[in-house]
Design a protein around this motif. Structure first.
Motif, mmCIF file in Angstrom:
data_model
loop_
_atom_site.group_PDB
_atom_site.id
_atom_site.type_symbol
_atom_site.label_atom_id
_atom_site.label_comp_id
_atom_site.label_asym_id
_atom_site.label_seq_id
_atom_site.Cartn_x
_atom_site.Cartn_y
_atom_site.Cartn_z
ATOM 1 N N LYS A 49 24.122 41.277 39.899
ATOM 2 C CA LYS A 49 25.134 40.243 39.658
ATOM 3 C C LYS A 49 26.226 40.762 38.726
ATOM 4 O O LYS A 49 27.418 40.510 38.946
ATOM 5 N N GLU B 82 30.163 41.139 39.705
ATOM 6 C CA GLU B 82 31.241 40.501 38.932
ATOM 7 C C GLU B 82 32.346 41.498 38.578
ATOM 8 O O GLU B 82 33.491 41.110 38.362
ATOM 9 N N LYS C 162 33.833 33.602 46.579
ATOM 10 C CA LYS C 162 33.893 32.785 45.362
ATOM 11 C C LYS C 162 32.507 32.484 44.790
ATOM 12 O O LYS C 162 32.369 32.213 43.592
ATOM 13 N N HIS D 192 30.478 33.587 41.515
ATOM 14 C CA HIS D 192 30.702 33.001 40.199
ATOM 15 C C HIS D 192 29.932 31.701 39.986
ATOM 16 O O HIS D 192 29.986 31.135 38.905
ATOM 17 N N TYR D 193 29.236 31.223 41.028
ATOM 18 C CA TYR D 193 28.553 29.928 40.935
ATOM 19 C C TYR D 193 27.110 30.037 41.441
ATOM 20 O O TYR D 193 26.800 30.900 42.271
ATOM 21 N N ASP E 96 39.907 26.875 43.704
ATOM 22 C CA ASP E 96 39.310 27.921 44.532
ATOM 23 C C ASP E 96 39.794 27.805 45.971
ATOM 24 O O ASP E 96 40.145 28.814 46.617
ATOM 25 N N GLN F 53 36.661 37.338 45.619
ATOM 26 C CA GLN F 53 35.644 37.571 44.590
ATOM 27 C C GLN F 53 36.263 37.717 43.197
ATOM 28 O O GLN F 53 35.597 37.499 42.192
ATOM 29 N N SER G 298 37.068 40.247 41.403
ATOM 30 C CA SER G 298 36.509 41.268 40.512
ATOM 31 C C SER G 298 37.614 42.221 40.069
ATOM 32 O O SER G 298 38.587 42.428 40.795
#
Length: 307
Positions: A71, A75, A100, A103-104, A114, A154, A156
């Protein structure tokens, strides 16, 4: 330095790329180039901690990659492979929005912000007409763009793309590469992408990582190209045993085209001739003649009449 390779050797049981010492900053776009089988995908998978390095270390923001969770890596780094598994029953919007969810927790819904960002990504990739298309109905090129869209969603700091333009036509290649470079410069992202299409890709890359004979040569794009003459000068293949080439004075690309044409159409010794390209015609000189030809058709007629 956002990404650092410190005396790193990549491979499986045997080394493919040895003792790499280089790094990349946020805001840079880097082209990873090399022939098939030299270890480009292995290098990418090692940066993602999917394949352990044989020696040395890889650092993201001064943390060893091997010490980060999946993870934590996701990220920091989004990735697009040249071949990706297509999720069943997903539309194009579903796939891009999937970026997305890193992040959740899985049970969260996307925020309105979003959703707006996903729509903007779809528009930037020229995919608006396919918003609700099932992925299985997309062409290979549009499907590849959708996976790139997922990586963009994403958010990142770094995006890695393994042959991202493989299935794309020239127009869409330029759309993707312009977008990636714009992201690097305006959003301070680090873009690392591999490609065989260096003639196009070099225009968008600040740096090149060239893998050759187990060595990674890294530097500013223009420095690397000037160091490696084989990248700038096209190969001329000899496939006609009866053909002896003439002297050719021209830019490299015109030389390649003329050589190709002549050996397909003239199984003879042309070593007494000189071809000089004076745009827009070829000036052809022999022992007792000189003639201008404005097309390859005219060249063919001239060669046919030479004994």
């Amino acid at each position: 330095m956002f990404l650092e390779l410190k005396n790193t050797t990549f491979g499986y049981k045997n080394p493919l790329i040895q003792e790499v010492e280089t790094g990349l900053q946020l805001g840079e776009t880097c082209l990873l180039i090399g022939n098939n089988g030299v270890g480009k995908t292995t290098l990418i998978k090692s940066i993602l901690n999917q394949i352990p390095v044989l020696d040395g270390e890889i650092r993201l923001q001064n943390k060893q990659i091997k010490d980060l969770s999946n993870k934590e890596i996701a990220e920091q780094v989004a990735v697009v492979f040249s071949k990706s598994q297509i999720p069943a029953n997903y539309t194009l919007t579903d796939l891009i929005a999937l970026g997305k969810y890193i992040h959740y927790p899985y049970y969260f819904e996307l925020t309105d912000e979003d959703k707006v960002e996903v729509e903007e990504i779809i528009y930037s990739l020229n995919l608006s007409q396919y918003t609700n298309f099932p992925l299985q109905k997309l062409s290979d090129g549009n499907l590849q763009k959708a996976f790139i869209g997922r990586a963009l969603a994403q958010n990142s700091p770094m995006i890695i793309l393994d042959e991202p333009t493989t299935h794309l036509d020239e127009e869409n290649k330029i759309i993707i590469l312009k977008l990636l470079r714009k992201l690097a410069k305006t959003r301070n992202k680090l873009i690392l992408f591999s490609s065989h299409d260096w003639r196009l890709s070099k225009e968008f890359a600040d740096k090149i990582w060239l893998v050759n004979d187990g060595i990674l040569d890294a530097g500013i794009t223009e420095d690397i190209l000037l160091k490696h003459d084989e990248l700038l000068n096209p190969n001329i293949f000899h496939v006609n045993e009866g053909f002896v080439p003439p002297q050719i004075i021209s830019p490299a690309l015109h030389k390649e085209m003329l050589y190709s044409f002549l050996q397909k159409n003239a199984s003879k010794n042309l070593s007494t001739l000189k071809f000089e390209f004076i745009d827009p015609f070829w000036l052809i000189s022999g022992p007792d003649f000189q003639q201008k030809c404005g097309s390859f058709s005219e060249v063919a007629d001239l060669i046919a009449n030479i004994g």
